[in-house]
Design a protein around this motif. Structure first.
Motif, PDB file in Angstrom:
ATOM      1  N   LYS A   1      51.526  32.712  25.348  1.00 35.16           N
ATOM      2  CA  LYS A   1      50.829  33.963  25.616  1.00 35.16           C
ATOM      3  C   LYS A   1      51.096  34.442  27.028  1.00 35.16           C
ATOM      4  O   LYS A   1      51.291  35.641  27.279  1.00 35.16           O
ATOM      5  CB  LYS A   1      49.326  33.780  25.407  1.00 35.16           C
ATOM      6  CG  LYS A   1      48.523  35.056  25.603  1.00 35.16           C
ATOM      7  CD  LYS A   1      47.042  34.840  25.347  1.00 35.16           C
ATOM      8  CE  LYS A   1      46.275  36.145  25.577  1.00 35.16           C
ATOM      9  NZ  LYS A   1      44.817  35.956  25.366  1.00 35.16           N
TER      10      LYS A   1
ATOM     11  N   VAL B   1      52.814  37.982  28.203  1.00 36.64           N
ATOM     12  CA  VAL B   1      52.202  38.902  29.171  1.00 36.64           C
ATOM     13  C   VAL B   1      53.178  39.206  30.296  1.00 36.64           C
ATOM     14  O   VAL B   1      53.367  40.366  30.688  1.00 36.64           O
ATOM     15  CB  VAL B   1      50.895  38.303  29.737  1.00 36.64           C
ATOM     16  CG1 VAL B   1      50.402  39.120  30.922  1.00 36.64           C
ATOM     17  CG2 VAL B   1      49.819  38.250  28.662  1.00 36.64           C
TER      18      VAL B   1
ATOM     19  N   SER C   1      41.715  42.995  29.028  1.00 33.44           N
ATOM     20  CA  SER C   1      41.208  41.620  29.107  1.00 33.44           C
ATOM     21  C   SER C   1      41.524  41.014  30.468  1.00 33.44           C
ATOM     22  O   SER C   1      42.521  41.366  31.106  1.00 33.44           O
ATOM     23  CB  SER C   1      41.820  40.757  28.003  1.00 33.44           C
ATOM     24  OG  SER C   1      43.220  40.638  28.176  1.00 33.44           O
TER      25      SER C   1
ATOM     26  N   SER D   1      42.580  38.099  31.185  1.00 30.37           N
ATOM     27  CA  SER D   1      43.827  37.328  31.214  1.00 30.37           C
ATOM     28  C   SER D   1      45.021  38.212  31.557  1.00 30.37           C
ATOM     29  O   SER D   1      46.041  37.732  32.062  1.00 30.37           O
ATOM     30  CB  SER D   1      44.065  36.652  29.859  1.00 30.37           C
ATOM     31  OG  SER D   1      44.194  37.620  28.827  1.00 30.37           O
ATOM     32  N   ILE D   2      44.893  39.502  31.310  1.00 30.79           N
ATOM     33  CA  ILE D   2      45.954  40.451  31.652  1.00 30.79           C
ATOM     34  C   ILE D   2      45.704  41.082  33.018  1.00 30.79           C
ATOM     35  O   ILE D   2      46.595  41.112  33.873  1.00 30.79           O
ATOM     36  CB  ILE D   2      46.070  41.547  30.575  1.00 30.79           C
ATOM     37  CG1 ILE D   2      46.573  40.955  29.264  1.00 30.79           C
ATOM     38  CG2 ILE D   2      47.009  42.672  31.034  1.00 30.79           C
ATOM     39  CD1 ILE D   2      46.643  41.938  28.120  1.00 30.79           C
TER      40      ILE D   2
ATOM     41  N   SER E   1      48.509  45.689  27.552  1.00 32.69           N
ATOM     42  CA  SER E   1      47.533  45.301  26.526  1.00 32.69           C
ATOM     43  C   SER E   1      47.985  45.785  25.153  1.00 32.69           C
ATOM     44  O   SER E   1      47.834  45.079  24.147  1.00 32.69           O
ATOM     45  CB  SER E   1      46.155  45.887  26.858  1.00 32.69           C
ATOM     46  OG  SER E   1      45.662  45.384  28.085  1.00 32.69           O
ATOM     47  N   ARG E   2      48.534  46.988  25.111  1.00 36.04           N
ATOM     48  CA  ARG E   2      49.030  47.546  23.848  1.00 36.04           C
ATOM     49  C   ARG E   2      50.148  46.685  23.268  1.00 36.04           C
ATOM     50  O   ARG E   2      50.207  46.432  22.052  1.00 36.04           O
ATOM     51  CB  ARG E   2      49.522  48.974  24.071  1.00 36.04           C
ATOM     52  CG  ARG E   2      50.238  49.607  22.888  1.00 36.04           C
ATOM     53  CD  ARG E   2      49.290  49.806  21.715  1.00 36.04           C
ATOM     54  NE  ARG E   2      49.930  50.487  20.597  1.00 36.04           N
ATOM     55  CZ  ARG E   2      50.669  49.874  19.677  1.00 36.04           C
ATOM     56  NH1 ARG E   2      50.839  48.553  19.741  1.00 36.04           N
ATOM     57  NH2 ARG E   2      51.209  50.561  18.687  1.00 36.04           N
TER      58      ARG E   2
ATOM     59  N   THR F   1      50.865  43.388  24.019  1.00 32.82           N
ATOM     60  CA  THR F   1      50.517  41.986  23.769  1.00 32.82           C
ATOM     61  C   THR F   1      49.369  41.797  22.781  1.00 32.82           C
ATOM     62  O   THR F   1      49.288  40.764  22.111  1.00 32.82           O
ATOM     63  CB  THR F   1      50.142  41.285  25.089  1.00 32.82           C
ATOM     64  OG1 THR F   1      49.033  41.979  25.699  1.00 32.82           O
ATOM     65  CG2 THR F   1      51.325  41.281  26.044  1.00 32.82           C
ATOM     66  N   GLU F   2      48.462  42.786  22.689  1.00 28.19           N
ATOM     67  CA  GLU F   2      47.271  42.609  21.855  1.00 28.19           C
ATOM     68  C   GLU F   2      47.203  43.568  20.671  1.00 28.19           C
ATOM     69  O   GLU F   2      46.240  43.543  19.902  1.00 28.19           O
ATOM     70  CB  GLU F   2      46.011  42.757  22.716  1.00 28.19           C
ATOM     71  CG  GLU F   2      45.911  41.702  23.818  1.00 28.19           C
ATOM     72  CD  GLU F   2      44.644  41.833  24.644  1.00 28.19           C
ATOM     73  OE1 GLU F   2      43.865  42.781  24.384  1.00 28.19           O
ATOM     74  OE2 GLU F   2      44.425  40.997  25.526  1.00 28.19           O
TER      75      GLU F   2
ATOM     76  N   TRP G   1      43.605  47.155  20.739  1.00 32.13           N
ATOM     77  CA  TRP G   1      43.023  46.499  21.909  1.00 32.13           C
ATOM     78  C   TRP G   1      41.957  47.367  22.555  1.00 32.13           C
ATOM     79  O   TRP G   1      40.952  46.860  23.081  1.00 32.13           O
ATOM     80  CB  TRP G   1      44.123  46.200  22.939  1.00 32.13           C
ATOM     81  CG  TRP G   1      44.614  47.438  23.645  1.00 32.13           C
ATOM     82  CD1 TRP G   1      45.653  48.234  23.263  1.00 32.13           C
ATOM     83  CD2 TRP G   1      44.068  48.026  24.820  1.00 32.13           C
ATOM     84  NE1 TRP G   1      45.799  49.282  24.129  1.00 32.13           N
ATOM     85  CE2 TRP G   1      44.833  49.190  25.098  1.00 32.13           C
ATOM     86  CE3 TRP G   1      43.017  47.715  25.671  1.00 32.13           C
ATOM     87  CZ2 TRP G   1      44.567  50.019  26.182  1.00 32.13           C
ATOM     88  CZ3 TRP G   1      42.746  48.537  26.751  1.00 32.13           C
ATOM     89  CH2 TRP G   1      43.530  49.664  27.013  1.00 32.13           C
TER      90      TRP G   1
ATOM     91  N   HIS H   1      38.342  46.867  21.529  1.00 31.50           N
ATOM     92  CA  HIS H   1      37.724  45.567  21.733  1.00 31.50           C
ATOM     93  C   HIS H   1      36.483  45.665  22.606  1.00 31.50           C
ATOM     94  O   HIS H   1      35.416  45.165  22.253  1.00 31.50           O
ATOM     95  CB  HIS H   1      38.723  44.597  22.344  1.00 31.50           C
ATOM     96  CG  HIS H   1      38.114  43.267  22.707  1.00 31.50           C
ATOM     97  ND1 HIS H   1      37.696  42.362  21.761  1.00 31.50           N
ATOM     98  CD2 HIS H   1      37.823  42.712  23.919  1.00 31.50           C
ATOM     99  CE1 HIS H   1      37.194  41.301  22.363  1.00 31.50           C
ATOM    100  NE2 HIS H   1      37.262  41.488  23.665  1.00 31.50           N
TER     101      HIS H   1
END
Length: 397
Positions: free
Chosen positions: A56, A60, A267, A269-270, A380-381, A383-384, A388, A391
Motif C-alpha cells: 500500500k 501511495v 486519509s 496514511s496519505i 486518494s482517487r 489509491t482508494e 474515497w 468516506h
C-alpha cells in the motif's frame, strides 16, 4: 482574515515604515519553523510505521510521484504557451551586479547537498528538508520491518506525532497577529515594486497564476471526486491559502494543509506522507515561476523561447527547480543557478532572476502549498477508488 485585512491596510498606509513591526511576524514564523521540523519527522515516520502492508505504501508513493510530475509539467507547459501568446519585452534597462561568489555549484554538488547531510544534527534544519524526509521514510520503513521488536519505538513516534500537532495548534492561535504583520510587510515594502520595471512580467505571472489557481485546481479536484470534491476543496482551502500568502513558505503551511486535507476526507496514511513531501517536491508555482523568469532573461539577452530543444530544456529546468527550491522564504535562489547553468547565461543574470523571485514569491507559495492538498485528493482517487470522497461523510454521519 481580520488580522490579514488590518495588516494590509497598515502596509498601504505606512509603506516601508511598516518594517518596524516585522519582528512580530518573524517570531510567529520562527515558532512555526522550529516546530514543523519535528512534526514532519514524526508525521512521515509514524504514517509509514502504521501501514498494514508495504504494498500500500508503494502504491501511495507511486501515485504521488505520478501526480506531482503531471501537474508540475502541465503548469510549466501552460506557462510557456502564455509567454508565447504574451511575449515579454525588455524594458528594464537595469545595471546588473555580478554574483558576489562568482561560482556556480555543479549539478552533482547541488544534488549531494539536496539529498544528504554530513551530520545528524544538520537534519534538524529546514535547509535540509529533503534529506530529513528521506531519513523519516527510512525510519518509518525500518520500524515497520522491525515488527514486534519495534512496537515501543512505534508508540514513541505515534505519540510524538500527536504532541507536535498540539504544539502547532497552540502556535497557530497567534496566526492573526503573525500573518497580519507579514501581510503588512509584504504590501508596505514590495507593493511599489510590483508597478515598476517588472510590471509586465509580474502582471503576466500573477494573472496566469490566478487563473491556474481557480480553474486548474478546481479541475484537479473534480478529477479526484467530482463536484463534491470541488466544493470540499474550496471550503477548506482558506486557511492554507492565507498562510501561504502571508508567510511565503510552503513549510510553514504544512500544519494548515494537513488539517485541511483531513477535512477534505483524505486519509491520514496519505496526507501525512503527501503533504510534507509535497512541500519539498511538488511546486506548481515555482514551475510556472521558472518559465516566467526564463522568459524575462531571454528578453534581456535577446534569446528566443522557441525551438523543441529550448522548450524541453525549459520544462526540465522547471521540474528540477520546483524540486530543489526550499519551502522557505526566498528558498528559490538555488533554482536561479539552475537557470543560469542550463542556458549558459552570464552570471550577471542572477541579480534579475533573484529580484523576480522575490516579487513572485507570495503567489508562487500559494500555488506550491495549496497544490499539495488537491494533489492528495487525486492520490486518494488513484489509491482508494472513486468513492474515497464519500468516506469522511459516511464516518461523520
Amino acid at each position: 482574515m481580520i488580522g490579514i485585512l488590518t495588516g494590509s491596510i497598515i502596509g498601504l498606509v505606512l509603506g516601508k515604515k511598516v518594517e518596524i513591526i516585522k519582528p512580530l511576524g518573524d517570531i510567529f514564523l520562527n515558532l512555526l519553523f522550529t516546530s514543523v521540523i519535528p512534526l514532519i519527522f514524526f508525521a512521515i515516520a509514524s504514517s509509514i510505521a502504521n501501514i498494514e502492508q508495504m504494498g500500500k505504501f508503494g502504491k501511495v508513493m507511486g501515485s504521488m510521484l505520478l501526480v506531482f510530475a503531471f501537474t508540475t509539467l502541465l503548469s510549466a507547459f501552460l506557462m510557456i504557451l502564455g509567454v508565447k501568446l504574451f511575449p515579454i519585452v525588455d524594458n528594464l534597462n537595469l545595471t546588473m551586479a555580478e554574483n558576489p561568489s562568482g561560482k556556480i555549484p555543479t549539478f552533482g554538488e547541488q544534488a549531494t547537498q539536496l539529498l544528504t547531510t554530513t551530520d545528524f544534527y544538520e537534519l534538524l534544519s529546514r535547509k535540509s528538508m529533503l534529506a530529513l524526509i528521506i531519513f523519516s521514510i527510512l525510519v518509518g520503513t525500518a520500524t515497520l520491518k522491525a515488527g514486534k521488536a519495534g512496537e515501543k519505538f512505534k508508540d514513541f513516534i505515534n505519540a510524538g506525532n500527536e504532541v507536535f500537532k498540539w504544539v502547532i495548534s497552540l502556535i497557530m492561535k497567534a496566526a492573526p497577529i503573525g500573518l497580519g504583520t507579514y501581510f503588512a510587510y509584504l504590501i508596505g515594502v514590495f507593493g511599489p515594486e510590483l508597478f515598476g520595471s517588472y510590471a509586465h512580467s509580474l502582471a503576466l505571472y500573477y494573472c496566469f497564476c490566478l487563473i491556474y489557481f481557480f480553474v486548474m485546481f478546481s479541475f484537479y479536484a473534480w478529477i479526484a471526486g467530482g463536484n463534491r470534491a470541488v466544493k470540499s476543496y474550496w471550503s477548506n482551502n482558506v486557511l492554507p491559502s492565507l498562510t501561504a500568502l502571508g508567510t511565503c513558505s510552503s513549510v510553514a503551511t504544512i500544519p494548515a494543509n494537513m488539517e485541511a486535507a483531513e477535512n477534505m476526507g483524505v486519509s491520514k496514511s496519505i496526507s501525512d506522507v503527501t503533504i510534507p513531501l509535497g512541500a519539498t517536491l511538488h511546486k506548481d508555482g515555482s514551475s510556472i515561476g521558472s518559465v516566467i523568469k526564463i522568459g524575462l532573461v531571454f528578453a534581456i539577452f535577446g534569446k528566443n523561447l522557441s525551438g523543441i530543444d529550448v522548450v524541453f530544456t525549459t520544462l526540465g529546468v522547471a521540474v528540477l527547480t520546483s524540486i530543489v527550491e526550499g519551502g522557505i522564504p526566498n528558498g528559490g535562489y538555488i533554482g536561479e543557478l539552475f537557470i543560469v547553468t542550463a542556458f549558459r547565461l552570464p552570471i550577471e543574470a542572477l541579480s534579475v532572476l533573484m529580484v523576480m523571485a522575490t516579487l513572485i514569491d507570495p503567489m508562487a507559495t500559494l500555488l506550491n502549498a495549496t497544490g499539495d492538498t488537491v494533489a492528495a485528493m487525486m492520490i486518494s482517487r488513484i489509491t482508494e477508488g472513486k468513492n474515497w470522497v464519500n468516506h469522511k461523510l459516511t464516518v461523520d454521519a
